[in-house]
Scaffold this motif. Structure first.
Motif, PDB file in Angstrom:
ATOM      1  N   GLY A   1      39.128  43.847  45.743  1.00 26.92           N
ATOM      2  CA  GLY A   1      39.522  42.489  45.360  1.00 26.92           C
ATOM      3  C   GLY A   1      38.395  41.750  44.673  1.00 26.92           C
ATOM      4  O   GLY A   1      38.588  41.113  43.632  1.00 26.92           O
ATOM      5  N   PHE A   2      37.200  41.857  45.255  1.00 28.78           N
ATOM      6  CA  PHE A   2      36.040  41.208  44.640  1.00 28.78           C
ATOM      7  C   PHE A   2      35.730  41.812  43.281  1.00 28.78           C
ATOM      8  O   PHE A   2      35.445  41.104  42.313  1.00 28.78           O
ATOM      9  CB  PHE A   2      34.835  41.352  45.568  1.00 28.78           C
ATOM     10  CG  PHE A   2      33.560  40.847  44.981  1.00 28.78           C
ATOM     11  CD1 PHE A   2      33.282  39.491  44.929  1.00 28.78           C
ATOM     12  CD2 PHE A   2      32.621  41.734  44.452  1.00 28.78           C
ATOM     13  CE1 PHE A   2      32.095  39.029  44.373  1.00 28.78           C
ATOM     14  CE2 PHE A   2      31.449  41.279  43.894  1.00 28.78           C
ATOM     15  CZ  PHE A   2      31.185  39.913  43.857  1.00 28.78           C
ATOM     16  N   LEU A   3      35.786  43.167  43.201  1.00 24.91           N
ATOM     17  CA  LEU A   3      35.494  43.836  41.940  1.00 24.91           C
ATOM     18  C   LEU A   3      36.502  43.460  40.866  1.00 24.91           C
ATOM     19  O   LEU A   3      36.134  43.183  39.709  1.00 24.91           O
ATOM     20  CB  LEU A   3      35.501  45.348  42.157  1.00 24.91           C
ATOM     21  CG  LEU A   3      35.223  46.209  40.925  1.00 24.91           C
ATOM     22  CD1 LEU A   3      33.814  45.952  40.426  1.00 24.91           C
ATOM     23  CD2 LEU A   3      35.412  47.686  41.244  1.00 24.91           C
ATOM     24  N   LEU A   4      37.785  43.428  41.239  1.00 26.75           N
ATOM     25  CA  LEU A   4      38.817  43.054  40.279  1.00 26.75           C
ATOM     26  C   LEU A   4      38.623  41.622  39.797  1.00 26.75           C
ATOM     27  O   LEU A   4      38.755  41.321  38.606  1.00 26.75           O
ATOM     28  CB  LEU A   4      40.199  43.223  40.913  1.00 26.75           C
ATOM     29  CG  LEU A   4      41.402  42.869  40.030  1.00 26.75           C
ATOM     30  CD1 LEU A   4      41.431  43.770  38.801  1.00 26.75           C
ATOM     31  CD2 LEU A   4      42.694  43.003  40.817  1.00 26.75           C
ATOM     32  N   GLY A   5      38.283  40.740  40.717  1.00 26.71           N
ATOM     33  CA  GLY A   5      38.035  39.352  40.333  1.00 26.71           C
ATOM     34  C   GLY A   5      36.870  39.216  39.383  1.00 26.71           C
ATOM     35  O   GLY A   5      36.922  38.452  38.408  1.00 26.71           O
ATOM     36  N   ALA A   6      35.789  39.993  39.657  1.00 31.42           N
ATOM     37  CA  ALA A   6      34.621  39.942  38.771  1.00 31.42           C
ATOM     38  C   ALA A   6      34.963  40.466  37.386  1.00 31.42           C
ATOM     39  O   ALA A   6      34.557  39.889  36.364  1.00 31.42           O
ATOM     40  CB  ALA A   6      33.477  40.746  39.380  1.00 31.42           C
ATOM     41  N   CYS A   7      35.735  41.570  37.326  1.00 32.42           N
ATOM     42  CA  CYS A   7      36.130  42.123  36.031  1.00 32.42           C
ATOM     43  C   CYS A   7      37.000  41.144  35.256  1.00 32.42           C
ATOM     44  O   CYS A   7      36.822  40.945  34.045  1.00 32.42           O
ATOM     45  CB  CYS A   7      36.864  43.444  36.223  1.00 32.42           C
ATOM     46  SG  CYS A   7      35.818  44.785  36.840  1.00 32.42           S
TER      47      CYS A   7
ATOM     48  N   PHE B   1      34.782  38.280  33.877  1.00 31.85           N
ATOM     49  CA  PHE B   1      34.020  38.637  32.676  1.00 31.85           C
ATOM     50  C   PHE B   1      34.946  38.865  31.484  1.00 31.85           C
ATOM     51  O   PHE B   1      34.601  38.525  30.348  1.00 31.85           O
ATOM     52  CB  PHE B   1      33.167  39.877  32.943  1.00 31.85           C
ATOM     53  CG  PHE B   1      31.925  39.600  33.726  1.00 31.85           C
ATOM     54  CD1 PHE B   1      30.844  38.966  33.136  1.00 31.85           C
ATOM     55  CD2 PHE B   1      31.834  39.951  35.063  1.00 31.85           C
ATOM     56  CE1 PHE B   1      29.694  38.694  33.852  1.00 31.85           C
ATOM     57  CE2 PHE B   1      30.690  39.684  35.790  1.00 31.85           C
ATOM     58  CZ  PHE B   1      29.608  39.055  35.193  1.00 31.85           C
ATOM     59  N   ALA B   2      36.132  39.444  31.728  1.00 26.60           N
ATOM     60  CA  ALA B   2      37.089  39.631  30.635  1.00 26.60           C
ATOM     61  C   ALA B   2      37.552  38.288  30.093  1.00 26.60           C
ATOM     62  O   ALA B   2      37.673  38.094  28.878  1.00 26.60           O
ATOM     63  CB  ALA B   2      38.281  40.442  31.122  1.00 26.60           C
ATOM     64  N   LEU B   3      37.803  37.333  30.994  1.00 22.76           N
ATOM     65  CA  LEU B   3      38.227  36.000  30.562  1.00 22.76           C
ATOM     66  C   LEU B   3      37.135  35.305  29.763  1.00 22.76           C
ATOM     67  O   LEU B   3      37.398  34.697  28.718  1.00 22.76           O
ATOM     68  CB  LEU B   3      38.603  35.166  31.790  1.00 22.76           C
ATOM     69  CG  LEU B   3      39.060  33.737  31.516  1.00 22.76           C
ATOM     70  CD1 LEU B   3      40.326  33.729  30.673  1.00 22.76           C
ATOM     71  CD2 LEU B   3      39.296  32.985  32.819  1.00 22.76           C
ATOM     72  N   ILE B   4      35.890  35.415  30.241  1.00 20.67           N
ATOM     73  CA  ILE B   4      34.771  34.797  29.515  1.00 20.67           C
ATOM     74  C   ILE B   4      34.637  35.414  28.131  1.00 20.67           C
ATOM     75  O   ILE B   4      34.407  34.720  27.131  1.00 20.67           O
ATOM     76  CB  ILE B   4      33.466  34.953  30.310  1.00 20.67           C
ATOM     77  CG1 ILE B   4      33.518  34.123  31.598  1.00 20.67           C
ATOM     78  CG2 ILE B   4      32.275  34.527  29.469  1.00 20.67           C
ATOM     79  CD1 ILE B   4      33.639  32.640  31.378  1.00 20.67           C
ATOM     80  N   MET B   5      34.813  36.752  28.045  1.00 19.78           N
ATOM     81  CA  MET B   5      34.677  37.418  26.754  1.00 19.78           C
ATOM     82  C   MET B   5      35.786  37.001  25.799  1.00 19.78           C
ATOM     83  O   MET B   5      35.546  36.773  24.608  1.00 19.78           O
ATOM     84  CB  MET B   5      34.691  38.934  26.960  1.00 19.78           C
ATOM     85  CG  MET B   5      34.347  39.721  25.714  1.00 19.78           C
ATOM     86  SD  MET B   5      34.079  41.472  26.057  1.00 19.78           S
ATOM     87  CE  MET B   5      32.608  41.379  27.083  1.00 19.78           C
TER      88      MET B   5
END
Length: 395
Positions: free
Chosen positions: A90-96, A99-103
């Protein structure tokens, strides 16, 4: 250990062995071809070592036979890492996703600034940008490069002399130079109006000066039309003669047009391909498969991927493949004549003032030679034939 990397990927376990039959236990593992490493002795009845995860089950029987106790101290390697990763997925998916949203947000258009344009011209520019799909919220990858944007705006908006286009971060900056209004006419000294070519007068409109010709008069080049000197002999006045003298003039053009011609055209079919370029390597992400077009033209557009204000070593490559086909155009003789007439009209308009009118046209000569039509056309034009001629002192 023959290959430590293999053990790291397959998983390793640190084992603590206690009991009196340690040597018997280790010898049994060797006979069973169980690989162990980093064996360390801690006292007379305790030893630690590492073993591959897949060999853990093979430790039970030797331990029972040698009356030793086994305790697992550490677990490491690929399987355990993946298990921890799944536990914290869950944490990893949220982090990905973060970063995808920021990109994605870093590569969108968030501003369009136009400087140097009047309100009317700015409105035209924004309308053209909307047609090209350039608006707030659009991904930069789907937008043409700045050179193409600059070319389209310059071609479509007549009020522009020059426009600079620059992409800074997530904002497009447009610097506009508009066409300046025509300067006020300089003061003109005393002058006559004379004919610039031979013509038959059809209309006379004089603002200043004294007309010396009448409608239906035939004039030659340089002949006086409107005098800038008027009044009685003892009180003559000189002015800058002005007005419009419309005359019927005559032109001839010669046009040559082949009956059969071959040329390349785009038929409207196109295919787009997207790829990521990293360190010189190209990774296709959309538009797989071979191109089914036999003849085509490729346009390549590349955009750097950004993270906030930084350019990442990653480029999105957009390829547009436009199908091209060869077309053979064959005219009948009548079609060739009509097309040649149209070409003659376009040619004559290039040599005429904007306000000139084509009154009539007549074919003087028509022939077909070497699969070509040759046409000589006579045009009757109505145009302003008056030009200024300074009044020399003593005239």
């Amino acid at each position: 250990m023959k290959n430590q990397w293999i053990h790291i990927f397959s998983g390793t376990v640190k084992v603590k062995l206690t009991g009196k039959g340690i040597e018997r236990f280790l010898n049994q593992l060797t006979r069973n071809e169980v690989s162990i490493w980093n064996v360390r002795k801690h006292g007379s009845e305790t030893v630690t070592f590492y073993v591959n995860l897949q060999d853990v089950k093979k430790l039970r029987i030797p331990a029972r036979d040698s009356q030793c106790k086994i305790r697992f101290l550490e677990r490491a390697g690929g399987p355990f890492f993946l298990r921890r990763l799944w536990t914290n997925s869950g944490f990893l998916l949220g982090a990905c996703l973060f970063f995808a949203l920021i990109m994605v947000l870093s590569n969108m258009v968030w501003g369009i600034e136009i400087k140097g344009a009047s309100p009317a011209t700015e409105h035209q520019i924004r309308k053209e940008l909307d047609k090209m799909g350039i608006s707030v919220g659009k991904l930069q990858f789907s937008i043409d490069n700045v050179e193409s944007i600059q070319r389209v705006l310059t071609d479509q908006i007549g009020a522009l002399t020059w426009i600079g286009v620059e992409l800074k971060g997530t904002t497009y900056h447009f610097q506009v130079v508009e066409k300046s209004e025509p300067k006020k006419a300089e003061a003109i000294g005393p002058r006559h109006l004379v004919a610039k070519r031979k013509a038959a007068i059809v209309k006379i409109f004089v603002e200043k000066g004294e007309p010396v010709v009448k409608v239906n008069d035939y004039v030659l080049p340089g002949q006086l039309l409107v005098s800038g000197v008027y009044g009685k002999e003892d009180a003559l006045k000189s002015v800058a003669a002005s007005g419009e003298i419309l005359g019927e003039t005559w032109y001839s053009t010669k046009v040559e047009l082949p009956l059969k011609s071959t040329f390349q055209v785009f038929n409207g079919n196109e295919k787009r391909k997207y790829a990521l370029k990293i360190a010189g390597k190209v990774l296709p992400v959309w538009g797989f498969g071979k191109t089914e077009f036999s003849e085509y033209e490729t346009e390549v557009n590349e955009k750097r991927v950004k993270f906030f204000k930084w350019n990442l070593p990653l480029t999105v490559e957009k390829k547009t493949l436009r199908e091209r086909e060869q077309v053979t155009r064959i005219y009948t003789k009548q079609e060739a004549i009509e097309s040649a007439k149209e070409l003659a009209r376009k040619d004559i308009k290039k040599h005429l003032p904007e306000n000139a009118i084509i009154k009539g046209e007549k074919i003087l000569h028509q022939s077909f030679e070497n699969d070509k039509v040759n046409l000589i056309t006579h045009f009757t034009i109505i145009e302003d034939i008056a030009v200024g001629q300074p009044i020399i002192q003593g005239d």
